[in-house]
Design a protein around this motif. Structure first.
Motif, PDB file in Angstrom:
ATOM      1  N   ASP A 286       0.661  -1.441  -0.059  1.00  0.00           N
ATOM      2  CA  ASP A 286       0.179   0.157  -0.313  1.00  0.00           C
ATOM      3  C   ASP A 286       0.975   1.217   0.186  1.00  0.00           C
ATOM      4  O   ASP A 286       0.976   1.964  -0.583  1.00  0.00           O
ATOM      5  CB  ASP A 286      -0.767  -0.058   1.456  1.00  0.00           C
ATOM      6  N   LEU A 287       1.887   1.204   0.692  1.00  0.00           N
ATOM      7  CA  LEU A 287       2.549   2.697   0.988  1.00  0.00           C
ATOM      8  C   LEU A 287       3.750   2.360  -0.418  1.00  0.00           C
ATOM      9  O   LEU A 287       3.215   3.644  -0.837  1.00  0.00           O
ATOM     10  CB  LEU A 287       3.946   2.237   2.448  1.00  0.00           C
ATOM     11  N   ALA A 293       2.071   6.412  -7.260  1.00  0.00           N
ATOM     12  CA  ALA A 293       0.978   7.583  -7.436  1.00  0.00           C
ATOM     13  C   ALA A 293       1.829   8.733  -7.549  1.00  0.00           C
ATOM     14  O   ALA A 293       1.682   9.021  -8.563  1.00  0.00           O
ATOM     15  CB  ALA A 293       0.416   6.884  -6.623  1.00  0.00           C
ATOM     16  N   GLU A 294       1.690   9.065  -6.044  1.00  0.00           N
ATOM     17  CA  GLU A 294       2.802  10.558  -6.158  1.00  0.00           C
ATOM     18  C   GLU A 294       4.025  10.588  -6.773  1.00  0.00           C
ATOM     19  O   GLU A 294       3.531  12.267  -7.845  1.00  0.00           O
ATOM     20  CB  GLU A 294       3.147  11.064  -4.471  1.00  0.00           C
ATOM     21  N   MET A 337       8.652  -5.152   0.708  1.00  0.00           N
ATOM     22  CA  MET A 337       9.174  -5.819   1.290  1.00  0.00           C
ATOM     23  C   MET A 337      10.084  -4.885   2.551  1.00  0.00           C
ATOM     24  O   MET A 337       9.691  -4.772   3.367  1.00  0.00           O
ATOM     25  CB  MET A 337      11.069  -6.492   1.144  1.00  0.00           C
ATOM     26  N   THR A 338      10.788  -3.939   2.145  1.00  0.00           N
ATOM     27  CA  THR A 338      11.795  -3.474   3.137  1.00  0.00           C
ATOM     28  C   THR A 338      11.089  -2.213   3.545  1.00  0.00           C
ATOM     29  O   THR A 338      10.945  -1.955   4.547  1.00  0.00           O
ATOM     30  CB  THR A 338      12.629  -1.813   1.819  1.00  0.00           C
ATOM     31  N   LEU A 339       9.778  -1.344   2.878  1.00  0.00           N
ATOM     32  CA  LEU A 339       8.329  -0.647   3.730  1.00  0.00           C
ATOM     33  C   LEU A 339       8.344  -1.436   4.797  1.00  0.00           C
ATOM     34  O   LEU A 339       7.821  -0.874   6.263  1.00  0.00           O
ATOM     35  CB  LEU A 339       7.594   0.244   2.853  1.00  0.00           C
ATOM     36  N   THR A 340       7.505  -2.486   4.606  1.00  0.00           N
ATOM     37  CA  THR A 340       7.202  -2.797   5.514  1.00  0.00           C
ATOM     38  C   THR A 340       8.365  -3.883   6.596  1.00  0.00           C
ATOM     39  O   THR A 340       8.071  -3.692   7.788  1.00  0.00           O
ATOM     40  CB  THR A 340       6.950  -4.811   4.850  1.00  0.00           C
ATOM     41  N   LEU A 512       3.498   7.936   6.296  1.00  0.00           N
ATOM     42  CA  LEU A 512       4.573   7.531   7.325  1.00  0.00           C
ATOM     43  C   LEU A 512       5.729   7.545   6.233  1.00  0.00           C
ATOM     44  O   LEU A 512       6.468   7.500   6.531  1.00  0.00           O
ATOM     45  CB  LEU A 512       5.046   6.687   8.075  1.00  0.00           C
ATOM     46  N   ILE A 513       5.654   7.919   5.042  1.00  0.00           N
ATOM     47  CA  ILE A 513       6.556   7.221   3.478  1.00  0.00           C
ATOM     48  C   ILE A 513       7.792   8.543   3.866  1.00  0.00           C
ATOM     49  O   ILE A 513       8.751   7.404   3.438  1.00  0.00           O
ATOM     50  CB  ILE A 513       5.573   7.299   2.487  1.00  0.00           C
TER      51      ILE A 513
END
Length: 540
Positions: A286-287, A293-294, A337-340, A512-513
């Motif tokens: 999702d992140l 998208a941004e 994977m990394t964001l999680t 938090l992105i």
């Protein structure tokens, strides 16, 4: 031809999974009361293991039981994360065990290996006449169309002179009886990077300057001659040592171990395996979606002509390596994977984080300097199933504690299926700009991804969002999966519909992105492509 064996449980599948299970069983049994590994006992068990997997003195699959055991020995070493044996000097299956027994041990290059004496030295890119099919017809179209005069007739059957043949395939195309067959090596046929050639003995050889570790070769070799290294042993060593070990599970998990998702059962299984917790990588998806998208809205087409998605490491590396002048057109967003992993570390800074998924290329991604500090181990679903077998866990019979992940959106879960990433990004864009038209191009398999990039570079996809997937079918077709691709895709789509959040923008963690994307050196991990493929693995 590629992928014809996927979803078929073969003798080779049985051997591969038995090795994972037995190595895991030895690892779990290796700890004493203080959680310390007994290296000598482990070495002794490893020495005996080939005889347990291949008992007796009669060969079952190969010409010799000794050859069968030798191949199993090599598979055991790779499952331990150890290199193949050096056949030019005396060596045992347990050599190097002391180094492998340390939880922090990482792979030595290369990640994907050819077990040479298991290779059948298959013919590659050769046209041959099948005598029983050739009718010696009067028209002789194969002979007439051959531009090099390589076809003649012997005993009224077509004959190809391979010294003259240029492998154009015209003869095969015009034969009315389909009597001319194009022989290709299955592993090479499956390799979208064209990284597999032949050594001086005709056996498969991998060009590691090209290889991106997608793993399609190892699941398409019918002789089981190709295998990648595992971190099963090191993961269990960390569990045995009492470390807080947390699993992050890729969206393609649905149905891999049986059932129809059953997150509560999976959570219980991980608990019984010794994990301290389990999180859903679809949360990071999702992140990633929101970030891409941004980026698309900000950059396409004003700054870059098109944008490629980032989540598939094999596709991303291929695109940047082969089209360096357009490397900036591939999204710089961190992968799910990394964001999680970074989200998990916010609350568990000292935990060992294990990515569990379908992909062997993730093992290579996790070795980048910018990712290694976030993801400690990478295991495939097949390797995880080996751990369950070692602990006698029947996933489908677990009671479970009820409940779902209920964090990620349906779009985030859909990342596992081809088309899902682009769909998620488009939906996120439409949440902000409902009338914004977003053109999308998708490609599955690295050969098709390459074609898509060539078209994009020529200007055919200006303004487009490009989704590349190294595995035909998406992540559900990864080298480490357990189920047939179509079945897995259907299970993922059904599970996605259960989410109370339909769109990635509904994820509460999206705020938090900026913090999660920030690296100490100020660079995104997707900037690290140059280090990704130096002899496949970076040496620290």
């Amino acid at each position: 031809m590629s992928g014809t064996m996927r979803g078929v449980y073969t003798n080779l599948t049985e051997i591969r999974r038995r090795v994972f299970a037995e190595v895991a069983r030895i690892a779990y049994a290796s700890a004493n009361e203080k959680g310390e590994a007994s290296v000598d006992d482990t070495a002794a068990q490893l020495q005996q293991l080939p005889y347990e997997i291949v008992p007796g003195d009669v060969a079952t699959y190969r010409e010799s039981v000794f050859l069968e055991r030798a191949i199993v020995q090599e598979r055991i070493r790779l499952a331990m994360g150890l290199p193949l044996q050096d056949l030019d000097r005396p060596e045992t299956v347990s050599d190097g065990i002391k180094k492998a027994a340390v939880p922090e041990t990482y792979y030595e290059p290369p990640l994907v290996n050819v077990i040479k004496f298991a290779c059948n030295a298959c013919e590659d890119n050769v046209y041959r006449v099948m005598p029983n099919a050739c009718q010696g017809c009067l028209a002789h179209p194969c002979r007439e169309i051959c531009p090099k005069g390589a076809i003649s007739f012997r005993d009224k059957k077509a004959f190809i002179d391979h010294d003259k043949c240029i492998k154009c395939g015209r003869c095969a195309n015009v034969c009315p009886y389909h009597a001319i067959h194009h022989h290709v090596r299955p592993c090479a046929d499956a390799c979208g990077m064209h990284a597999i050639g032949s050594d001086e003995h005709g056996r498969a050889e991998i060009d590691y300057e090209k290889c991106v570790s997608c793993g399609q070769c190892l699941v398409n070799c019918p002789f089981g001659a190709i295998a990648d290294k595992s971190q099963i042993f090191q993961t269990i060593m960390a569990i045995n040592a009492g470390d807080e070990v947390i699993a992050e599970v890729a969206p393609a998990f649905v149905g891999q171990f049986g059932g129809k998702g059953n997150v509560d059962k999976l959570r219980e299984a991980f608990k019984e395996l010794g994990f301290a917790g389990m999180e859903e990588v679809a949360l990071g998806a999702d992140l990633c979606t929101v970030e891409e998208a941004e980026d698309f809205l900000d950059e396409v087409p004003e700054k870059i002509p098109f944008m490629g998605t980032s989540c598939c490491p094999a596709w991303s590396v291929m695109a940047k390596k082969e089209f360096p002048e357009h490397a900036g057109c591939i999204s710089m967003a961190l992968t799910p994977m990394t964001l999680t992993a970074r989200l998990i570390r916010r609350q568990h800074p000292n935990a060992k984080i294990v990515f569990v998924g379908p992909c062997s290329a993730k093992k290579l991604e996790a070795m980048r300097k910018s990712v290694k500090s976030e993801v400690d181990f990478v295991l495939t679903f097949e390797e995880m199933a080996g751990m369950m077998q070692a602990k006698d866990i029947d996933y489908t019979k677990l009671a479970g504690e009820g409940g779902d992940f209920d964090v990620a959106s349906a779009d985030g879960r859909g990342f596992a299926v081809a088309g899902g990433v682009a769909n998620a990004v488009v939906n996120a864009i439409h949440r902000r700009y409902p009338d914004r038209e977003v053109n999308v191009a998708n490609a599955e398999g690295l050969d098709e991804c390459r074609k898509m990039m060539r078209m994009a570079v020529k200007g055919k996809y200006n303004g487009y969002l490009l989704e590349g997937m190294a595995c035909p079918g998406g992540c559900v077709a990864g080298a480490g999966t357990l189920q047939a691709v179509a079945k897995s895709a259907g299970a993922v789509k059904m599970y996605s519909k259960k989410s109370s959040r339909k769109n990635a923008t509904e994820n509460a963690y999206r705020m938090l992105i900026p913090e999660l994307e920030r690296d100490e050196d100020g660079k995104h991990e997707q900037d690290q492509v140059a280090e990704t493929n130096e002899a496949q693995m970076p040496k620290e």
